[in-house]
Design a protein around this motif. Sequence first.
Motif, PDB file in Angstrom:
ATOM      1  N   ALA A 194      -9.016  -2.624   2.167  1.00 53.35           N
ATOM      2  CA  ALA A 194      -8.769  -2.981   0.772  1.00 53.35           C
ATOM      3  C   ALA A 194      -8.100  -1.829   0.020  1.00 53.35           C
ATOM      4  O   ALA A 194      -7.186  -2.030  -0.779  1.00 53.35           O
ATOM      5  CB  ALA A 194     -10.078  -3.361   0.090  1.00 53.35           C
ATOM      6  N   PHE A 195      -8.539  -0.600   0.299  1.00 54.90           N
ATOM      7  CA  PHE A 195      -7.951   0.558  -0.374  1.00 54.90           C
ATOM      8  C   PHE A 195      -6.479   0.715  -0.025  1.00 54.90           C
ATOM      9  O   PHE A 195      -5.624   0.902  -0.899  1.00 54.90           O
ATOM     10  CB  PHE A 195      -8.736   1.810   0.006  1.00 54.90           C
ATOM     11  N   TYR A 196      -6.165   0.622   1.280  1.00 51.15           N
ATOM     12  CA  TYR A 196      -4.776   0.785   1.697  1.00 51.15           C
ATOM     13  C   TYR A 196      -3.902  -0.384   1.224  1.00 51.15           C
ATOM     14  O   TYR A 196      -2.710  -0.203   0.944  1.00 51.15           O
ATOM     15  CB  TYR A 196      -4.690   0.944   3.211  1.00 51.15           C
ATOM     16  N   SER A 197      -4.489  -1.573   1.130  1.00 53.14           N
ATOM     17  CA  SER A 197      -3.718  -2.705   0.616  1.00 53.14           C
ATOM     18  C   SER A 197      -3.328  -2.480  -0.837  1.00 53.14           C
ATOM     19  O   SER A 197      -2.182  -2.722  -1.243  1.00 53.14           O
ATOM     20  CB  SER A 197      -4.540  -3.992   0.757  1.00 53.14           C
ATOM     21  N   MET A 198      -4.282  -2.014  -1.643  1.00 49.15           N
ATOM     22  CA  MET A 198      -3.981  -1.735  -3.045  1.00 49.15           C
ATOM     23  C   MET A 198      -2.964  -0.605  -3.174  1.00 49.15           C
ATOM     24  O   MET A 198      -2.063  -0.643  -4.018  1.00 49.15           O
ATOM     25  CB  MET A 198      -5.274  -1.375  -3.782  1.00 49.15           C
ATOM     26  N   THR A 233       0.511  -1.930  -2.220  1.00 48.58           N
ATOM     27  CA  THR A 233       1.007  -2.809  -3.282  1.00 48.58           C
ATOM     28  C   THR A 233       1.514  -2.008  -4.468  1.00 48.58           C
ATOM     29  O   THR A 233       2.580  -2.296  -5.041  1.00 48.58           O
ATOM     30  CB  THR A 233      -0.107  -3.771  -3.722  1.00 48.58           C
ATOM     31  N   ALA A 234       0.764  -0.971  -4.862  1.00 51.26           N
ATOM     32  CA  ALA A 234       1.179  -0.147  -5.997  1.00 51.26           C
ATOM     33  C   ALA A 234       2.480   0.586  -5.692  1.00 51.26           C
ATOM     34  O   ALA A 234       3.375   0.681  -6.541  1.00 51.26           O
ATOM     35  CB  ALA A 234       0.069   0.846  -6.348  1.00 51.26           C
ATOM     36  N   VAL A 235       2.620   1.104  -4.457  1.00 49.06           N
ATOM     37  CA  VAL A 235       3.853   1.801  -4.078  1.00 49.06           C
ATOM     38  C   VAL A 235       5.036   0.835  -4.082  1.00 49.06           C
ATOM     39  O   VAL A 235       6.142   1.163  -4.550  1.00 49.06           O
ATOM     40  CB  VAL A 235       3.674   2.466  -2.698  1.00 49.06           C
ATOM     41  N   PHE A 236       4.826  -0.382  -3.584  1.00 50.58           N
ATOM     42  CA  PHE A 236       5.910  -1.359  -3.538  1.00 50.58           C
ATOM     43  C   PHE A 236       6.359  -1.748  -4.945  1.00 50.58           C
ATOM     44  O   PHE A 236       7.561  -1.851  -5.229  1.00 50.58           O
ATOM     45  CB  PHE A 236       5.444  -2.596  -2.770  1.00 50.58           C
ATOM     46  N   ILE A 237       5.425  -1.977  -5.878  1.00 49.44           N
ATOM     47  CA  ILE A 237       5.777  -2.350  -7.250  1.00 49.44           C
ATOM     48  C   ILE A 237       6.536  -1.221  -7.928  1.00 49.44           C
ATOM     49  O   ILE A 237       7.539  -1.426  -8.631  1.00 49.44           O
ATOM     50  CB  ILE A 237       4.510  -2.718  -8.036  1.00 49.44           C
ATOM     51  N   ASN A 238       6.074   0.008  -7.705  1.00 52.62           N
ATOM     52  CA  ASN A 238       6.755   1.156  -8.304  1.00 52.62           C
ATOM     53  C   ASN A 238       8.175   1.282  -7.772  1.00 52.62           C
ATOM     54  O   ASN A 238       9.128   1.530  -8.531  1.00 52.62           O
ATOM     55  CB  ASN A 238       5.948   2.417  -8.011  1.00 52.62           C
ATOM     56  N   TYR A 239       8.341   1.089  -6.446  1.00 54.93           N
ATOM     57  CA  TYR A 239       9.678   1.184  -5.853  1.00 54.93           C
ATOM     58  C   TYR A 239      10.587   0.059  -6.363  1.00 54.93           C
ATOM     59  O   TYR A 239      11.774   0.269  -6.648  1.00 54.93           O
ATOM     60  CB  TYR A 239       9.544   1.114  -4.336  1.00 54.93           C
TER      61      TYR A 239
END
Length: 221
Positions: free
Chosen positions: A164-168, A171-177
């Motif tokens: 769950a931690f790595y999924s979040m 996801t945060a890195v992808f949205i930022n990119y």
Amino acid sequence: VFYKKKCFSHFLPSLPENKILVAQRPLLIVANKTATLVCNYTYNGTGKEFRASLHKGTDSAVEVCFISWNTTKISSNSNREFNCQGIHTKDKVIFNLWNMSASQTDIYFCKIEAMYPPPYVHNEKSNGTVIHVKGKLGKTPTQTQEPQSAIPLWIMVAMTGVFAFYSMLITAVFINYWQKSKKNMYHQSDYMNMTPRHPPYQKNKGYPSYAPTRDYTAYRS
């Protein structure tokens, strides 16, 4: 006849003084958690104060308990990991052990010491007594099943938390990119649009602003 007896006694070996010999039974099986180990000894010295102790292990590293005595006083003590008491009688010391566990199965040695008056002497190490403490059947499987059933549960919880931690995080890195890429595209469209625009006075003409103006004077004769 008297002469023969005298010659025979002359060739008998003389026993050394201040010598202690100890004898123990080789094996003691314990089924009810209680053991009685008898240490038989012989001593031909003039000592008046003695100490007897019981030791555990092939190197006698653990002193289980001891008892000391003289002509007027007897004292004893036990290791806190054992329930042990020593009793002294004529030519023997009895060590009583109770509430023993299977983990205490080992070889045990008796040690007898003449403390006073000098010289100090003690017995040579004997062959010892193997005390085998039997464990209760049916208790060991229950003890081993509990940690086995708990381990997979903890592993599952840990893996779920890490996933769950790595999924979040991903996801945060992808949205930022994605946001940065979208912003860069807007900047490029503003600065890279080099299409010429028609001047203000050509807005009402029917041809595009980028078309060249014809020179009609070339057709005149």
